[in-house]
Scaffold this motif. Structure first.
Motif, PDB file in Angstrom:
ATOM      1  N   TYR A 282      23.945  27.923  40.065  1.00 11.34           N
ATOM      2  CA  TYR A 282      24.643  27.791  38.792  1.00 11.34           C
ATOM      3  C   TYR A 282      25.133  26.361  38.609  1.00 11.34           C
TER       4      TYR A 282
ATOM      5  N   ASN B 155      23.720  27.450  46.113  1.00 10.56           N
ATOM      6  CA  ASN B 155      24.060  27.457  44.698  1.00 10.56           C
ATOM      7  C   ASN B 155      22.906  27.841  43.778  1.00 10.56           C
TER       8      ASN B 155
ATOM      9  N   GLU C  27      31.689  32.248  42.532  1.00 14.79           N
ATOM     10  CA  GLU C  27      32.237  33.186  41.554  1.00 14.79           C
ATOM     11  C   GLU C  27      31.237  33.498  40.449  1.00 14.79           C
ATOM     12  N   ALA C  28      30.351  32.551  40.139  1.00  9.86           N
ATOM     13  CA  ALA C  28      29.394  32.732  39.046  1.00  9.86           C
ATOM     14  C   ALA C  28      28.399  33.852  39.312  1.00  9.86           C
TER      15      ALA C  28
ATOM     16  N   ALA D 152      33.274  27.618  42.290  1.00 12.17           N
ATOM     17  CA  ALA D 152      32.840  28.198  41.015  1.00 12.17           C
ATOM     18  C   ALA D 152      31.402  28.690  41.092  1.00 12.17           C
ATOM     19  N   GLY D 153      30.610  28.080  41.964  1.00 12.34           N
ATOM     20  CA  GLY D 153      29.235  28.539  42.143  1.00 12.34           C
ATOM     21  C   GLY D 153      29.166  29.906  42.775  1.00 12.34           C
TER      22      GLY D 153
ATOM     23  N   GLU E 146      27.791  25.314  37.247  1.00 12.66           N
ATOM     24  CA  GLU E 146      29.211  25.130  37.538  1.00 12.66           C
ATOM     25  C   GLU E 146      29.505  25.017  39.018  1.00 12.66           C
ATOM     26  N   GLY E 147      28.513  25.275  39.859  1.00 11.71           N
ATOM     27  CA  GLY E 147      28.704  25.127  41.291  1.00 11.71           C
ATOM     28  C   GLY E 147      28.520  23.713  41.790  1.00 11.71           C
TER      29      GLY E 147
ATOM     30  N   ARG F  29      28.685  37.035  37.304  1.00 12.78           N
ATOM     31  CA  ARG F  29      28.261  37.069  35.905  1.00 12.78           C
ATOM     32  C   ARG F  29      26.947  37.831  35.754  1.00 12.78           C
TER      33      ARG F  29
ATOM     34  N   GLU G 277      35.501  27.352  50.716  1.00 17.77           N
ATOM     35  CA  GLU G 277      36.162  27.036  49.448  1.00 17.77           C
ATOM     36  C   GLU G 277      36.514  25.554  49.321  1.00 17.77           C
TER      37      GLU G 277
END
Length: 294
Positions: free
Chosen positions: A133, A131, A251-252, A248-249, A135-136, A255, A240
């Motif tokens: 991020y 990770n 997918e981030a 979410a980590g 959000e992860g 960004r 997942e």
């Protein structure tokens, strides 16, 4: 795909014996594999033979983990900065000046510190539940750790100790793994980790590192800036069902790296335990396209 042997070696780095696994041709592109908590290079045992025909694979045990030396916490600063500096020295001791990174859990902040210090050395990154991020971070799993980071007291230490118990380690392996893949999980994995985590001195080593994890949060903006400026090729292969580092980590990454390749797999935190063949295939395809000729 041929199966080549995995060698088990040690090297002395700054006075500390570091154990590592190595496989593959000496002149092949290098993939440096950095494990997480509470395991060791043992987590890569099923992956290394699957990639060794095309890459030079090097997987060290962090100091204090696995079969590497575990000096007393009074004699070595068990911080992520300290482990990253030692890992950098390890790569230099082996003459590694260009390599891709495989980062998982603790291996992520350690590896990304290497990238910040020497971006020219990094050819690509494979993040497997590694990770970078906020959000992860899984809220429930991180609650006791965040409490310890905020204030280290006997009361905040005790819940964190449970994380490295046999039951706590088994939870990390089993959580988020669907029933159809549960029988692929080897109980040997969490018993192996728990045995090493129960050694004398580990309490101070592991509590020190967990209490220091907040220093990694402070570097998240720098890690993300590195992604934006370097445009380093990145593959995320993520369980997942992981409740420690949630999807979410993964997918981030898009960004800051719009071309990042994200694959969410139906498994948990230790995705190699159930999906080593699939992950090996994804890595082989990714590295073939991005590090050919390195």
């Amino acid at each position: 795909m041929s199966v080549l042997p995995v060698h088990h070696r040690t090297v002395t780095v700054r006075g500390h014996e570091i154990f590592y696994r190595e496989a593959g041709p000496a002149d092949a592109p290098v993939l440096l594999l950095l494990h997480g908590f509470p395991t060791s290079s043992h987590m890569f045992r099923d992956l290394l033979p699957r990639l060794a025909d095309r890459y030079r694979l090097i997987a060290p045990d962090h100091l204090g983990f696995g079969r590497s030396a575990a000096p007393d916490a009074a004699d070595f600063p068990y911080t992520f900065a300290g482990l990253a500096e030692l890992t950098s020295a390890f790569t230099e001791a082996l003459g590694l000046d260009r390599f891709a990174l495989y980062i998982q859990d603790y291996g992520a902040p350690i590896g990304l510190r290497l990238a910040l210090a020497h971006p020219e050395r990094i050819t690509a990154i494979v993040s497997q539940n590694g990770n970078a991020y906020e959000e992860g971070l899984g809220a429930e799993a991180w609650a006791p750790v965040l409490a310890l980071i905020a204030e280290r007291t006997p009361e905040t230490e005790e819940p964190v100790r449970a994380i490295r118990s046999l039951d706590g380690i088994r939870w990390q392996y089993e959580t988020g793994v669907p029933a159809e893949f549960r029988e692929l999980l080897s109980p040997d994995a969490w018993h192996h980790d728990a045995a090493l985590m129960s050694r004398e001195g580990q309490d101070a080593v592991q509590l020190g590192l967990i209490a220091d994890y907040g220093a990694n949060f402070a570097l998240y903006p720098a890690f993300q800036e590195y992604f934006r400026t370097s445009r380093v090729p990145l593959l995320a292969v993520w369980g997942e069902g992981d409740e420690v580092f949630v999807p979410a980590g993964a997918e981030a990454f898009r960004r800051d790296l719009p071309d990042a390749e994200i694959h969410l797999l139906p498994t948990g935190h230790f995705a190699l335990e159930t999906h080593a063949p699939r992950i090996a295939s994804l890595i082989d395809d990714f590295l073939t396209r991005h590090v050919k000729g390195e």
